[in-house]
Design an enzyme around this catalytic site. Structure first.
Site, PDB file in Angstrom:
ATOM      1  N   HIS A  70       0.825  -1.208   0.000  1.00 27.87           N
ATOM      2  CA  HIS A  70       0.000   0.000   0.000  1.00 27.87           C
ATOM      3  C   HIS A  70       0.857   1.256   0.000  1.00 27.87           C
ATOM      4  O   HIS A  70       0.440   2.282  -0.552  1.00 27.87           O
ATOM      5  CB  HIS A  70      -0.941   0.001   1.205  1.00 27.87           C
ATOM      6  CG  HIS A  70      -2.124  -0.895   1.031  1.00 27.87           C
ATOM      7  ND1 HIS A  70      -3.431  -0.423   1.039  1.00 27.87           N
ATOM      8  CD2 HIS A  70      -2.223  -2.231   0.824  1.00 27.87           C
ATOM      9  CE1 HIS A  70      -4.272  -1.433   0.852  1.00 27.87           C
ATOM     10  NE2 HIS A  70      -3.553  -2.541   0.723  1.00 27.87           N
ATOM     11  N   GLY A  85       6.249   6.604  -4.214  1.00 26.68           N
ATOM     12  CA  GLY A  85       6.437   5.155  -4.234  1.00 26.68           C
ATOM     13  C   GLY A  85       6.772   4.591  -2.867  1.00 26.68           C
ATOM     14  O   GLY A  85       6.141   4.955  -1.861  1.00 26.68           O
ATOM     15  N   SER A  89       5.625   7.128   2.981  1.00 21.36           N
ATOM     16  CA  SER A  89       4.652   8.215   3.139  1.00 21.36           C
ATOM     17  C   SER A  89       3.414   7.755   3.896  1.00 21.36           C
ATOM     18  O   SER A  89       2.763   8.563   4.569  1.00 21.36           O
ATOM     19  CB  SER A  89       4.240   8.769   1.775  1.00 21.36           C
ATOM     20  OG  SER A  89       3.514   7.806   1.021  1.00 21.36           O
ATOM     21  N   HIS A 194      -1.479 -12.985  -1.264  1.00 24.10           N
ATOM     22  CA  HIS A 194      -2.761 -13.382  -0.684  1.00 24.10           C
ATOM     23  C   HIS A 194      -2.746 -14.802  -0.130  1.00 24.10           C
ATOM     24  O   HIS A 194      -3.674 -15.196   0.573  1.00 24.10           O
ATOM     25  CB  HIS A 194      -3.870 -13.241  -1.728  1.00 24.10           C
ATOM     26  CG  HIS A 194      -4.318 -11.831  -1.925  1.00 24.10           C
ATOM     27  ND1 HIS A 194      -5.426 -11.480  -2.664  1.00 24.10           N
ATOM     28  CD2 HIS A 194      -3.808 -10.661  -1.461  1.00 24.10           C
ATOM     29  CE1 HIS A 194      -5.567 -10.159  -2.658  1.00 24.10           C
ATOM     30  NE2 HIS A 194      -4.590  -9.652  -1.940  1.00 24.10           N
ATOM     31  N   THR A 214      -4.514 -22.359   3.919  1.00 20.56           N
ATOM     32  CA  THR A 214      -3.215 -22.444   4.595  1.00 20.56           C
ATOM     33  C   THR A 214      -2.620 -21.043   4.755  1.00 20.56           C
ATOM     34  O   THR A 214      -1.587 -20.728   4.159  1.00 20.56           O
ATOM     35  CB  THR A 214      -2.242 -23.340   3.804  1.00 20.56           C
ATOM     36  OG1 THR A 214      -2.143 -22.839   2.459  1.00 20.56           O
ATOM     37  CG2 THR A 214      -2.712 -24.777   3.770  1.00 20.56           C
TER      38      THR A 214
END
Length: 358
Positions: A70, A85, A89, A194, A214
Site C-alpha cells: 500500500h 512510491g 509516506s 494473498h 493455509t
C-alpha cells in the site's frame, strides 16, 4: 593457447569473482557484503522478537507485507502529483493516507510499527520494506526477498485512489498497475501475497477470514482454491468486494477482484502457471516484490542488504484439492494449456479457521 595460460586466466577470473563477494564481519559476528548492513541486525532481532512474536508467520507478518504494498503502489508514471512510491509516506502522512478507503485497517499496522521506527535509525520507507521482507521470511515456503537500504524520507503523501479496491473490475485494476509499471503477469505474481493474507474489513463479522486454507504457509493453494466454484460466504455476505467462496471451505473469504482475475483472458493463464509450478510462483513473486520495494527510488544510491534477510523454511507438501472437492469443481479459464491434474485430500470437507490477530 597453452594449458598454463588458461590456468592463469581462470585463476584471475576466480580472484576477481571472489573480490566481488568479499564479506564484512559485523561487531556481533554476522557477515554481510556491506558494513552499512550491520546496523540492521539489531532491528532484525527486535522485530522478530517483539513484532513478529518470535518469528511467526502471523497477523503482523501479513500486515507488514500489506503495508509495504500500500505504501509503494502510491506511485504513478502519469501524474506529477503522485506519491514517491516506496518512501514511507503511509507512515509519515498517516493521518491523510490511512483515511483513504482502500487503506482501511492499515492504521493498525502503522501504530504497531511506530515504536520500532522511532527507536531504530531507519527511515520509515526503509523500515516498512525491511519489515515486510523479514515477515515473509517467517512463512514456510516463501522466497527470500531482496532488501535495499537507503530510501530518503517521504516529502509528500500518496494520492487517493492509487490502491486498487477488491470491487474494481479487472481492466481498472490492470490499468492502475500499468500506471505504476506492472503488467498483467506481474499483477498475478504480486497476488501471491494473498496466500498468507486475511480480511478484516470486507466483512467485519468474520475478522481474520483467510483467502485460502493455509494462511500461515506460502504456497500455491490460494491459486487453486480461488478457481473452485463458489457457493457460500464466511459471514453475513454478500458484501461489497466479496463473492461466494467454496462450500467445502467454510470460513474462507474470496475477494471479487481475485475471483475475476483468476478467470480473465489477460490473466487466467498466468494464474494457472502458479498452480502448475510453485517454483515459478515464488520466483515471479520475488522478482516483482523487488521491483515494488524500490518504486520511485534511485537504486544507484542504495545498498543491497539482502543478506540480512533470514532464509525461510521450505514448505512441506504440494498443491492439492481440498477434501470434498474434485477437478469438476475447478473453473479453469486458460485456453492455452489444460489444467493440471491434482489429487484431493481424503475425508470430509473441513472448515477454515480465521487468522488470529496479535
Amino acid at each position: 593457447m597453452s594449458l598454463k595460460y588458461l590456468t592463469i586466466v581462470f585463476s584471475l577470473v576466480y580472484l576477481v569473482s571472489a573480490g566481488l563477494v568479499r564479506r564484512v564481519t559485523c561487531p556481533d559476528g554476522n557477515a554481510v557484503s556491506n558494513k552499512k548492513c550491520c546496523d540492521l541486525f539489531p532491528v532484525l532481532e527486535d522485530i522478530q522478537k517483539n513484532l513478529f512474536d518470535n518469528g511467526e508467520c502471523g497477523e503482523d507478518a501479513h500486515s507488514a507485507l500489506r503495508i509495504a504494498f500500500h505504501d509503494a503502489i502510491g506511485y504513478s508514471k502519469k501524474s506529477k502529483h503522485a506519491g514517491g512510491g516506496a518512501d514511507g509516506s503511509i507512515y509519515t502522512f498517516a493521518n491523510q493516507e490511512t483515511a483513504y478507503p482502500a487503506n482501511g485497517g492499515i492504521d493498525d499496522i502503522v501504530a504497531r510499527q511506530k515504536p520500532f521506527i522511532e527507536r531504530h535509525n531507519l527511515t520509515p520507507g526503509d523500515f516498512i520494506q525491511f519489515a515486510a521482507a523479514v515477515g515473509v521470511s517467517n512463512c514456510p515456503g516463501a522466497p527470500r526477498l531482496e532488501f535495499l537500504l537507503g530510501r530518503p524520507k517521504a516529502t509528500r503523501p500518496a494520492e487517493d485512489l492509487t490502491v486498487p479496491e477488491p470491487f474494481h473490475n479487472v481492466e481498472t485494476i490492470l490499468d492502475r498497475f500499468d500506471d505504476a509499471g506492472f503488467g498483467p503477469s506481474d499483477v498475478v505474481a504480486l497476488l501471491t501475497s494473498h496466500t498468507i493474507a486475511a480480511a478484516d474489513k470486507v466483512d467485519s463479522t468474520v475478522p481474520g477470514a483467510p483467502f485460502d486454507s493455509t494462511p500461515g504457509v506460502f504456497d500455491n493453494q490460494f491459486f487453486v482454491e480461488t478457481l473452485l466454484r463458489g457457493g457460500s460466504y464466511p459471514g453475513t455476505g454478500p458484501n461489497k468486494g466479496e463473492v461466494p467462496a467454496p462450500d467445502a471451505l467454510r470460513g474462507e473469504m474470496r475477494l471479487e477482484s481475485d475471483h475475476y482475475l483468476a478467470r480473465h483472458p489477460r490473466t487466467a493463464c498466468y494464474w494457472q502457471k502458479n498452480v502448475e509450478s510453485e517454483d515459478y510462483m515464488m520466483s515471479s513473486f520475488k522478482t516483482q516484490m523487488a521491483k515494488l520495494a524500490v518504486l520511485g527510488q534511485n537504486t544507484k544510491e542504495m545498498v543491497d542488504c539482502s543478506d540480512v534477510i533470514p532464509m525461510p523454511k521450505p514448505r512441506v507438501g504440494k498443491a492439492h484439492l481440498p477434501a470434498g472437492t474434485s477437478l469438476h469443481d475447478i473453473e479453469a479459464s486458460c485456453d492455452e494449456t489444460p489444467f493440471p491434474t491434482l489429487s484431493a485430500d481424503p475425508g470430509n470437507a473441513t472448515p477454515v479457521k480465521p487468522v488470529k490477530a496479535s
